[in-house]
Design an enzyme around this catalytic site. Structure first.
Site, mmCIF file in Angstrom:
data_model
loop_
_atom_site.group_PDB
_atom_site.id
_atom_site.type_symbol
_atom_site.label_atom_id
_atom_site.label_comp_id
_atom_site.label_asym_id
_atom_site.label_seq_id
_atom_site.Cartn_x
_atom_site.Cartn_y
_atom_site.Cartn_z
ATOM 1 N N LYS A 8 0.889 -1.179 -0.094
ATOM 2 C CA LYS A 8 0.199 -0.163 -0.128
ATOM 3 C C LYS A 8 0.916 1.053 0.077
ATOM 4 O O LYS A 8 2.130 1.101 0.463
ATOM 5 C CB LYS A 8 -0.999 -0.092 1.159
ATOM 6 N N SER A 100 2.115 -6.402 7.166
ATOM 7 C CA SER A 100 0.376 -6.360 7.447
ATOM 8 C C SER A 100 -0.180 -7.041 6.069
ATOM 9 O O SER A 100 -0.992 -7.932 6.506
ATOM 10 C CB SER A 100 -0.218 -4.968 7.660
ATOM 11 N N ASP A 133 -2.146 -2.320 10.293
ATOM 12 C CA ASP A 133 -2.578 -2.098 9.064
ATOM 13 C C ASP A 133 -3.488 -3.298 8.288
ATOM 14 O O ASP A 133 -3.712 -3.382 7.074
ATOM 15 C CB ASP A 133 -1.521 -1.796 7.839
#
Length: 304
Positions: A8, A100, A133
Protein backbone atom coordinates in the site's frame (compact mmCIF):
# COMPACT_ATOMS: atom_id res chain seq x y z
CA UNK A 1 -2.40 -22.64 -2.34
CA UNK A 2 -0.85 -19.40 -3.59
CA UNK A 3 -1.92 -15.92 -2.59
CA UNK A 4 -0.73 -12.42 -3.36
CA UNK A 5 -0.10 -9.88 -0.59
CA UNK A 6 -0.41 -6.36 -2.00
CA UNK A 7 1.59 -3.37 -0.75
CA UNK A 8 0.00 0.00 0.00
CA UNK A 9 0.91 3.65 -0.25
CA UNK A 10 -0.40 6.63 1.70
CA UNK A 11 -1.68 9.30 -0.68
CA UNK A 12 -2.14 11.48 2.39
CA UNK A 13 -1.26 10.90 6.05
CA UNK A 14 -2.21 13.19 8.92
CA UNK A 15 -1.13 12.54 12.50
CA UNK A 16 -4.03 14.16 14.34
CA UNK A 17 -3.04 13.71 17.99
CA UNK A 18 -1.35 11.48 20.53
CA UNK A 19 -3.67 9.15 22.40
CA UNK A 20 -3.64 8.29 26.09
CA UNK A 21 -2.60 4.71 25.27
CA UNK A 22 0.60 5.97 23.64
CA UNK A 23 -0.57 5.42 20.07
CA UNK A 24 -1.32 8.26 17.68
CA UNK A 25 -4.69 9.13 16.14
CA UNK A 26 -4.27 9.02 12.38
CA UNK A 27 -6.34 10.19 9.43
CA UNK A 28 -5.08 8.80 6.12
CA UNK A 29 -5.95 7.89 2.59
CA UNK A 30 -4.44 4.55 1.69
CA UNK A 31 -4.35 2.80 -1.66
CA UNK A 32 -3.27 -0.75 -2.54
CA UNK A 33 -0.70 -1.03 -5.33
CA UNK A 34 0.27 -3.77 -7.74
CA UNK A 35 3.59 -4.54 -6.04
CA UNK A 36 3.09 -7.71 -4.01
CA UNK A 37 4.64 -10.61 -2.15
CA UNK A 38 3.74 -14.11 -3.27
CA UNK A 39 2.88 -16.60 -0.54
CA UNK A 40 2.58 -20.37 -0.78
CA UNK A 41 0.67 -22.07 2.05
CA UNK A 42 -0.21 -25.72 2.58
CA UNK A 43 -1.51 -27.78 5.51
CA UNK A 44 0.93 -30.05 7.35
CA UNK A 45 0.46 -32.50 10.21
CA UNK A 46 1.26 -29.98 12.94
CA UNK A 47 3.22 -26.83 13.73
CA UNK A 48 3.90 -23.65 11.80
CA UNK A 49 6.82 -23.66 9.36
CA UNK A 50 7.86 -20.44 7.62
CA UNK A 51 10.56 -19.91 4.99
CA UNK A 52 11.33 -16.88 2.82
CA UNK A 53 13.64 -15.85 0.02
CA UNK A 54 15.40 -13.29 2.23
CA UNK A 55 17.37 -13.43 5.46
CA UNK A 56 15.92 -10.07 6.54
CA UNK A 57 12.59 -11.58 7.59
CA UNK A 58 12.33 -13.63 10.83
CA UNK A 59 10.74 -17.03 10.40
CA UNK A 60 9.80 -17.72 14.03
CA UNK A 61 7.00 -16.41 16.27
CA UNK A 62 8.14 -12.82 15.62
CA UNK A 63 6.85 -13.07 12.05
CA UNK A 64 3.40 -11.58 11.53
CA UNK A 65 2.37 -14.53 9.35
CA UNK A 66 3.25 -16.86 12.22
CA UNK A 67 1.17 -14.75 14.62
CA UNK A 68 -1.87 -14.88 12.34
CA UNK A 69 -1.57 -18.62 11.70
CA UNK A 70 -1.10 -19.33 15.40
CA UNK A 71 -4.12 -17.18 16.36
CA UNK A 72 -6.36 -18.92 13.81
CA UNK A 73 -5.22 -22.42 14.79
CA UNK A 74 -5.99 -21.68 18.44
CA UNK A 75 -9.29 -19.86 17.84
CA UNK A 76 -10.75 -22.53 15.56
CA UNK A 77 -9.00 -25.52 17.14
CA UNK A 78 -7.54 -26.48 13.77
CA UNK A 79 -6.13 -30.00 14.03
CA UNK A 80 -3.22 -29.46 11.68
CA UNK A 81 -0.43 -27.01 11.01
CA UNK A 82 0.68 -24.93 8.03
CA UNK A 83 3.80 -24.61 5.92
CA UNK A 84 4.30 -21.10 4.53
CA UNK A 85 6.84 -19.83 2.03
CA UNK A 86 6.92 -16.12 1.24
CA UNK A 87 8.60 -14.67 -1.83
CA UNK A 88 9.28 -11.15 -0.56
CA UNK A 89 9.18 -8.35 -3.11
CA UNK A 90 7.87 -5.57 -0.86
CA UNK A 91 10.89 -4.06 0.90
CA UNK A 92 10.95 -3.84 4.70
CA UNK A 93 11.03 -0.55 6.61
CA UNK A 94 9.50 1.08 3.58
CA UNK A 95 6.15 2.38 4.85
CA UNK A 96 4.28 0.14 2.40
CA UNK A 97 2.69 -2.29 4.86
CA UNK A 98 4.61 -5.38 3.72
CA UNK A 99 4.25 -7.22 7.02
CA UNK A 100 0.57 -6.41 7.40
CA UNK A 101 -0.06 -7.41 3.78
CA UNK A 102 1.49 -10.81 4.46
CA UNK A 103 -0.56 -11.21 7.64
CA UNK A 104 -3.78 -10.30 5.87
CA UNK A 105 -2.98 -12.79 3.11
CA UNK A 106 -2.63 -15.57 5.68
CA UNK A 107 -6.05 -14.68 7.09
CA UNK A 108 -7.63 -14.98 3.65
CA UNK A 109 -5.70 -18.11 2.70
CA UNK A 110 -6.40 -20.04 5.91
CA UNK A 111 -10.02 -18.92 5.86
CA UNK A 112 -10.37 -20.60 2.48
CA UNK A 113 -8.03 -23.53 3.11
CA UNK A 114 -9.73 -24.64 6.34
CA UNK A 115 -13.28 -23.47 5.48
CA UNK A 116 -13.43 -21.18 8.52
CA UNK A 117 -16.32 -19.12 7.09
CA UNK A 118 -14.90 -15.86 8.44
CA UNK A 119 -16.27 -12.64 6.97
CA UNK A 120 -13.89 -9.84 6.03
CA UNK A 121 -15.10 -8.03 9.14
CA UNK A 122 -14.24 -11.06 11.28
CA UNK A 123 -10.71 -11.10 9.84
CA UNK A 124 -10.36 -7.37 10.46
CA UNK A 125 -11.45 -7.70 14.09
CA UNK A 126 -8.84 -10.38 14.74
CA UNK A 127 -6.23 -8.74 12.54
CA UNK A 128 -6.23 -5.31 14.19
CA UNK A 129 -4.92 -6.93 17.39
CA UNK A 130 -1.91 -8.25 15.44
CA UNK A 131 -1.08 -5.44 13.01
CA UNK A 132 -2.60 -1.96 12.60
CA UNK A 133 -2.65 -2.13 8.78
CA UNK A 134 -4.08 -5.66 8.55
CA UNK A 135 -7.73 -4.51 8.28
CA UNK A 136 -6.89 -2.34 5.27
CA UNK A 137 -4.82 -5.12 3.68
CA UNK A 138 -7.67 -7.62 4.14
CA UNK A 139 -9.92 -5.44 1.96
CA UNK A 140 -7.36 -3.98 -0.50
CA UNK A 141 -9.53 -1.00 -1.45
CA UNK A 142 -8.81 2.74 -1.51
CA UNK A 143 -10.06 4.07 1.80
CA UNK A 144 -10.00 6.85 4.34
CA UNK A 145 -8.35 5.16 7.31
CA UNK A 146 -8.67 6.45 10.87
CA UNK A 147 -7.82 5.57 14.46
CA UNK A 148 -4.55 3.65 14.46
CA UNK A 149 -5.58 1.99 11.21
CA UNK A 150 -8.69 0.05 12.17
CA UNK A 151 -11.41 2.45 10.98
CA UNK A 152 -12.03 2.13 7.24
CA UNK A 153 -14.30 4.24 5.04
CA UNK A 154 -14.07 3.09 1.43
CA UNK A 155 -14.03 5.54 -1.45
CA UNK A 156 -16.36 3.33 -3.45
CA UNK A 157 -16.98 5.58 -6.44
CA UNK A 158 -13.28 5.81 -7.18
CA UNK A 159 -11.47 4.48 -10.19
CA UNK A 160 -8.62 6.89 -9.78
CA UNK A 161 -5.34 5.68 -11.21
CA UNK A 162 -1.95 6.87 -12.33
CA UNK A 163 1.49 5.49 -13.00
CA UNK A 164 3.76 5.14 -9.98
CA UNK A 165 7.48 4.83 -9.45
CA UNK A 166 8.37 3.45 -6.01
CA UNK A 167 11.93 4.06 -4.81
CA UNK A 168 13.49 3.13 -1.47
CA UNK A 169 16.93 4.09 -0.18
CA UNK A 170 19.08 1.49 1.51
CA UNK A 171 18.43 2.87 4.99
CA UNK A 172 15.02 2.38 6.59
CA UNK A 173 13.18 4.50 9.16
CA UNK A 174 12.37 3.52 12.73
CA UNK A 175 8.63 4.14 13.03
CA UNK A 176 8.90 4.62 16.79
CA UNK A 177 11.68 7.22 16.49
CA UNK A 178 9.78 8.97 13.71
CA UNK A 179 6.75 9.43 15.96
CA UNK A 180 8.94 10.33 18.95
CA UNK A 181 10.60 13.12 16.94
CA UNK A 182 7.32 14.47 15.58
CA UNK A 183 6.09 17.90 16.71
CA UNK A 184 2.38 17.68 15.97
CA UNK A 185 1.79 21.39 16.57
CA UNK A 186 4.22 22.59 13.89
CA UNK A 187 3.91 19.62 11.50
CA UNK A 188 2.26 19.61 8.07
CA UNK A 189 -1.35 18.39 8.20
CA UNK A 190 -2.73 17.48 4.75
CA UNK A 191 -6.41 18.03 3.95
CA UNK A 192 -7.82 14.48 3.93
CA UNK A 193 -11.34 15.51 2.93
CA UNK A 194 -10.06 17.48 -0.05
CA UNK A 195 -7.98 14.49 -1.15
CA UNK A 196 -11.00 12.20 -0.80
CA UNK A 197 -13.13 14.47 -3.00
CA UNK A 198 -10.38 14.66 -5.63
CA UNK A 199 -10.18 10.85 -5.78
CA UNK A 200 -13.98 10.56 -6.04
CA UNK A 201 -13.98 12.97 -8.99
CA UNK A 202 -10.98 11.22 -10.59
CA UNK A 203 -9.27 14.61 -10.43
CA UNK A 204 -5.63 13.73 -11.02
CA UNK A 205 -4.26 17.24 -10.49
CA UNK A 206 -6.41 17.60 -7.37
CA UNK A 207 -4.84 14.46 -5.92
CA UNK A 208 -1.34 15.70 -6.75
CA UNK A 209 -2.10 19.04 -5.08
CA UNK A 210 -3.31 17.30 -1.90
CA UNK A 211 -0.31 14.99 -1.42
CA UNK A 212 1.02 15.34 2.12
CA UNK A 213 2.50 13.33 4.99
CA UNK A 214 2.90 14.58 8.56
CA UNK A 215 5.68 12.03 9.16
CA UNK A 216 7.80 13.06 6.21
CA UNK A 217 9.80 15.82 7.91
CA UNK A 218 11.04 13.78 10.91
CA UNK A 219 11.81 10.84 8.60
CA UNK A 220 13.88 13.02 6.29
CA UNK A 221 15.97 14.10 9.30
CA UNK A 222 16.85 10.44 9.86
CA UNK A 223 17.22 9.43 6.18
CA UNK A 224 18.17 12.37 3.97
CA UNK A 225 17.98 10.19 0.85
CA UNK A 226 14.19 10.51 1.12
CA UNK A 227 14.50 14.18 0.16
CA UNK A 228 17.07 13.35 -2.50
CA UNK A 229 14.68 10.85 -4.12
CA UNK A 230 11.85 13.40 -4.07
CA UNK A 231 14.11 16.03 -5.64
CA UNK A 232 15.28 13.58 -8.31
CA UNK A 233 11.71 12.65 -9.20
CA UNK A 234 10.53 16.23 -9.50
CA UNK A 235 13.60 17.20 -11.54
CA UNK A 236 12.84 14.35 -13.96
CA UNK A 237 9.32 15.68 -14.47
CA UNK A 238 7.06 13.71 -12.12
CA UNK A 239 3.91 15.59 -11.14
CA UNK A 240 4.20 14.78 -7.45
CA UNK A 241 6.39 12.83 -5.04
CA UNK A 242 5.72 11.80 -1.45
CA UNK A 243 7.08 9.50 1.22
CA UNK A 244 4.72 6.62 2.07
CA UNK A 245 3.84 5.86 5.69
CA UNK A 246 6.76 6.49 8.00
CA UNK A 247 9.19 5.76 5.15
CA UNK A 248 11.60 5.32 3.82
CA UNK A 249 10.05 4.59 0.40
CA UNK A 250 8.96 7.44 -1.88
CA UNK A 251 6.45 7.25 -4.70
CA UNK A 252 6.41 9.49 -7.74
CA UNK A 253 3.18 10.11 -9.68
CA UNK A 254 2.84 10.64 -13.41
CA UNK A 255 0.37 10.09 -16.23
CA UNK A 256 3.23 9.27 -18.59
CA UNK A 257 4.36 5.62 -18.32
CA UNK A 258 7.24 6.29 -20.71
CA UNK A 259 8.73 8.71 -18.20
CA UNK A 260 9.07 5.89 -15.66
CA UNK A 261 10.60 3.57 -18.26
CA UNK A 262 13.12 6.28 -19.10
CA UNK A 263 14.26 7.05 -15.52
CA UNK A 264 13.90 3.61 -13.90
CA UNK A 265 17.51 2.54 -14.72
CA UNK A 266 18.82 5.71 -13.03
CA UNK A 267 16.92 5.02 -9.80
CA UNK A 268 17.81 1.31 -9.81
CA UNK A 269 21.48 2.19 -10.07
CA UNK A 270 21.42 4.93 -7.44
CA UNK A 271 19.10 3.41 -4.81
CA UNK A 272 18.53 -0.04 -3.32
CA UNK A 273 15.00 -0.55 -4.67
CA UNK A 274 12.98 0.88 -7.55
CA UNK A 275 9.86 -0.49 -9.24
CA UNK A 276 7.13 0.63 -11.62
CA UNK A 277 3.55 -0.06 -10.58
CA UNK A 278 -0.02 1.29 -10.40
CA UNK A 279 -2.88 1.42 -7.93
CA UNK A 280 -4.42 -2.04 -7.53
CA UNK A 281 -8.16 -2.62 -7.91
CA UNK A 282 -9.58 -6.05 -6.99
CA UNK A 283 -11.60 -7.51 -9.81
CA UNK A 284 -15.34 -7.80 -9.29
CA UNK A 285 -16.41 -11.41 -8.93
CA UNK A 286 -19.53 -13.34 -9.72
CA UNK A 287 -21.07 -15.25 -6.86
CA UNK A 288 -19.07 -18.40 -6.13
CA UNK A 289 -15.89 -17.25 -7.88
CA UNK A 290 -12.59 -17.31 -6.02
CA UNK A 291 -11.01 -14.04 -4.99
CA UNK A 292 -8.41 -12.86 -7.54
CA UNK A 293 -5.60 -13.08 -4.99
CA UNK A 294 -6.14 -16.82 -4.36
CA UNK A 295 -4.51 -19.33 -6.67
CA UNK A 296 -5.01 -23.10 -6.79
CA UNK A 297 -2.89 -23.64 -9.88
CA UNK A 298 0.65 -22.91 -11.02
CA UNK A 299 1.38 -19.34 -12.06
CA UNK A 300 4.48 -17.72 -13.46
CA UNK A 301 5.44 -14.91 -11.11
CA UNK A 302 7.62 -12.22 -12.63
CA UNK A 303 9.34 -9.39 -10.83
CA UNK A 304 7.81 -6.05 -11.67
Amino acid sequence: MKIRAYAKINLALDVVSEREDGYHELNMIMAPIGLHDLILIDPIENGIEITTNTYRVPTDERNIMYKVADALIKKFDIQSGVRIHCYKHIPSQAGMGGGSADGAAIFRAMNSLFHLRMSYQDMCEMGKEIGADIPFCVWNRIAVVGGIGENLHFIDRSRFNCHLLIVKPKKGVSTKKCFDDLDIETAVHPDIDLMKHAIEKNDYQGVVDCLGNTLEAPSIKMVQDIQSIKDDMMNFGFDGALMSGSGSSVFGMTQDPELIDKVLPYFKKKYSFAVKTQIYYPEKRKKGELAPFLFYFELNFARM
